[in-house]
Each structure stands twice: as C-alpha cells, then as structure tokens.
Write an enzyme that holds these catalytic residues in place. Structure first.
Site, short mmCIF file in Angstrom:
data_model
loop_
_atom_site.label_atom_id
_atom_site.label_comp_id
_atom_site.label_asym_id
_atom_site.label_seq_id
_atom_site.Cartn_x
_atom_site.Cartn_y
_atom_site.Cartn_z
N HIS A 1 5.18 -7.23 -0.46
CA HIS A 1 5.08 -8.52 -1.13
C HIS A 1 5.89 -8.50 -2.42
O HIS A 1 6.37 -7.45 -2.87
CB HIS A 1 3.61 -8.82 -1.46
CG HIS A 1 2.72 -8.89 -0.25
ND1 HIS A 1 2.10 -10.04 0.16
CD2 HIS A 1 2.34 -7.93 0.65
CE1 HIS A 1 1.39 -9.80 1.24
NE2 HIS A 1 1.51 -8.52 1.55
N ASP B 1 0.86 -1.18 0.00
CA ASP B 1 0.00 0.00 0.00
C ASP B 1 0.90 1.23 0.00
O ASP B 1 2.05 1.17 0.43
CB ASP B 1 -0.87 0.03 1.26
CG ASP B 1 -1.95 -1.04 1.24
OD1 ASP B 1 -1.94 -1.88 0.32
OD2 ASP B 1 -2.80 -1.04 2.15
N SER C 1 7.48 3.55 5.45
CA SER C 1 8.75 3.88 4.80
C SER C 1 8.56 3.94 3.30
O SER C 1 7.54 4.42 2.82
CB SER C 1 9.83 2.87 5.17
OG SER C 1 11.10 3.38 4.85
#
Length: 362
Positions: free
Chosen positions: A220, A144, A331
């Site tokens: 991911h 995200d 981050s």
C-alpha cells in the site's frame, strides 16, 4: 552384434551430458547448499550469536545466476493459476498455511474452498479492520514483513542488511529529470545522493522490508504522495531472504525491480518493489502497461514511463494506506525518501511489522 548396436546407440544419446544440463544441475545443487547454510545461520541468529559478514565472490554469484530462476518463476506463476479441484483445495492450502504460519483469521474470506487456485490464495484480501492505518505518523509500513535495515543514506550507498551495501545510483538508475518528477530542480550537488535532495537542510532516508511467503502479499501507499514516474529494471530473480541478502552484495541491483518515484510534502519520495525467485509478477494497480518477468531482456537495460502528461499534470495521487500493488508470493519493498533532519524512525532492525503500523515521523 547388429541388435546390440541398435539398443546401445539411443542409450548413449540419452545419457549424453550437455553444458546447459551440467550448468543447471551444478547451479541448482549449489543453491540448495546455500539454502541449508542460510538455515544454519538463522538458527545461530536466534541464539543471539553475532555473525561475521561473508560476501559471495564473483564466481559464486555467476553460478547462482546460472540457475534458470526466471524460467522457473514463470512456470511457478502458470502453475499457480491452474484451478484446483474443490476437494484438493483445503489439503493444499492447509499445508501452505502450516508451513509458513499464515493467519487465515485475518483473511476477508476464511473458507479455503473459495480460492480457486494458488494465485488467488496468495493474493487474498484482509478484513477491513485487520490492519488499522496509523494516523499519528507521517510514514507507515506499506506491507507486512520484516525490517532488514533503515536509517540515513550515507556516501551514496544503502544497506540491504547490516554491513552489506549497494549503490544508490545503480539501484534507482540515472536521476529522473525534475520536469518528469514535477517539482523544482534540486540545488546543485556533486553526488547522486545530493541531486535527489530537493530542499536545503533535508536528508535522504531508506527502509528495507522483506515479505516472507506467509505474509500478506499486497502493498500500500506508505504516505500521501504523488507518483510521477515508473522505471522497470528486468533482471535476475534470485532469492531475497535475509540470508542471501547478507551473502550477495548489491543483490537488489541484480534483481528485477519496479521503481516508483515522485514527491511528498518534504520532497523526493520513492517506493521500489524488488522481484525474487518464484515471484511470478509484480503488479502496480494503476499501471496497466507494466509487464514483469518477460522471457527476454537486455542485460543492464531498463524502461521508463512518465505519469505526467498534457491531460494529467499532477501524476498519480496516492493517499496513505491506499492499495498500490501486489506480489505473486513474497519479496522486498525498499523506500528511499527525503525528509528534514529531525525525522525519526520508530523501528528496530529485525522486527516484524504489519501494514499500517508506524515507520517514522517528524
């Protein structure tokens, strides 16, 4: 007189200013001022006002670096692991949810009492169907976040935000040998960028994704690829929010980061997890030897680890959408990869994106 001297001596010692304290106070105050400036800039951006690029000078970067962000981040990481009393969990997590706009309906466990500490809450997992992985496109978003920049790499430089660049070689470090990457030697080239491109006619592309504190913190695999090598750069832990990224040139080269390199069906592929203030750790699930935010490190140093061995000739195979790692807050993820010239991004700068959504395809 003796009694007065007895009382005033300790007071004089208590208020004696030391260089370290002055440096921390000055640096902290300046960092707070910059946060306020960033807020004002964000408000102008929301109104659609184009902002000129204003880069920090060397002394401003040095002053910002004087703030002990690594020490503060380690302290924050330890604080996150302190178990909260059951009665305190809901008020603390509810405040965080309200502040950063967290959507708990997507969480695998919605009950706030389930999370024993802040660290568990930050690393919460999602419901299985909350992020469907796009099967039509070759590269998906690994996390995200917000798209800061994307496009072709040009002149060995990459844009962290519009108009502010960093050196490709400084960011990735010296080229990893073809033997470690487990694919054929690249055609001879003059520049570092040309050395990364392994197939004639291909181009080098990049994409920068900023994860805010309220975002899902795991990342991911963005495609089917093989991870052959890991390079860890210890470094600063300055904020990587868009305001600071617009202000400090080569911000990502200053900060601690973990560079994973390997190959996919079109050649070179890399994913870099960039550390930031209050990111207590960067974790890669298959790499138990990785330890980030250590108390001491040598400036400009890095350490390499190869996943290619006598027992493992293929490296670490990753499937698109597979769990790869996590941050302990928010981050940045930077993708740099090789692809044919007809590769197209399906993005807009500044857009919000979720893990599993399309980044681009052929």
């Amino acid at each position: 007189t003796d009694r007065k001297r007895l009382h005033t001596a300790p007071v004089g010692q208590a208020f004696r200013l030391r260089p370290f304290h002055v440096l921390v106070a000055t640096g902290g105050g300046y960092a707070g001022y910059k946060k306020y400036e960033d807020y004002k800039l964000e408000q102008l951006e929301k109104k659609g006002i184009e902002l000129p690029v204003k880069l920090a000078s060397e002394w401003e970067v040095a002053l910002y670096k004087s703030v002990p962000t690594r020490l503060l981040s380690r302290a924050w990481g330890r604080l996150n692991q302190v178990e909260l009393p059951t009665w305190l969990r809901k008020p603390v997590y509810s405040l965080y949810i309200w502040t950063f706009g967290v959507n708990m309906k997507e969480a695998a466990v919605e009950d706030l009492h389930h999370y024993r500490n802040l660290s568990e809450f930050f690393r919460r997992k999602l419901k299985p169907q909350a992020r469907p992985v796009c099967g039509l496109h070759s590269v998906i978003s690994p996390s995200d976040g917000k798209i800061l920049n994307f496009g072709q790499v040009k002149n060995c430089e990459v844009e962290q935000v519009k108009g502010v660049t960093y050196s490709l070689e400084s960011f990735l470090g010296p080229r990893v040998s073809a033997e470690d990457l487990h694919f054929s030697e690249a055609p001879p080239g003059n520049s570092f960028q040309q050395q990364l491109v392994t197939k004639e006619g291909n181009e080098l592309y990049h994409c920068v994704i900023y994860l805010a504190p309220g975002d899902y913190h795991c990342f991911h695999s963005p495609t089917d690829w093989r991870v052959s090598h890991r390079r860890h750069f210890p470094g600063s832990l300055m904020s990587v929010n868009p305001g600071v990224a617009r202000w400090i040139k080569e911000l990502f080269c200053h900060n601690e980061r973990v560079v994973l390199t390997g190959d996919w069906k079109h050649g070179f592929f890399s994913l870099t997890a960039v550390g930031a203030t209050n990111v207590g750790s960067i974790r890669i699930y298959f790499d138990r030897d990785l330890h980030t935010n250590s108390p001491r490190y040598s400036k400009g140093s890095y350490n390499d680890f190869s996943f290619i061995s006598n027992n493992n000739k293929e490296g670490i195979p990753m499937r698109k959408g597979e769990h790869l790692g996590e941050f302990n807050l928010g981050s940045t993820i930077v993708l740099i990869f090789e692809a044919p010239k007809d590769f197209k991004f399906h993005l807009k700068a500044g857009q919000k994106i979720r893990f599993g959504e399309a980044l681009g395809s052929l």
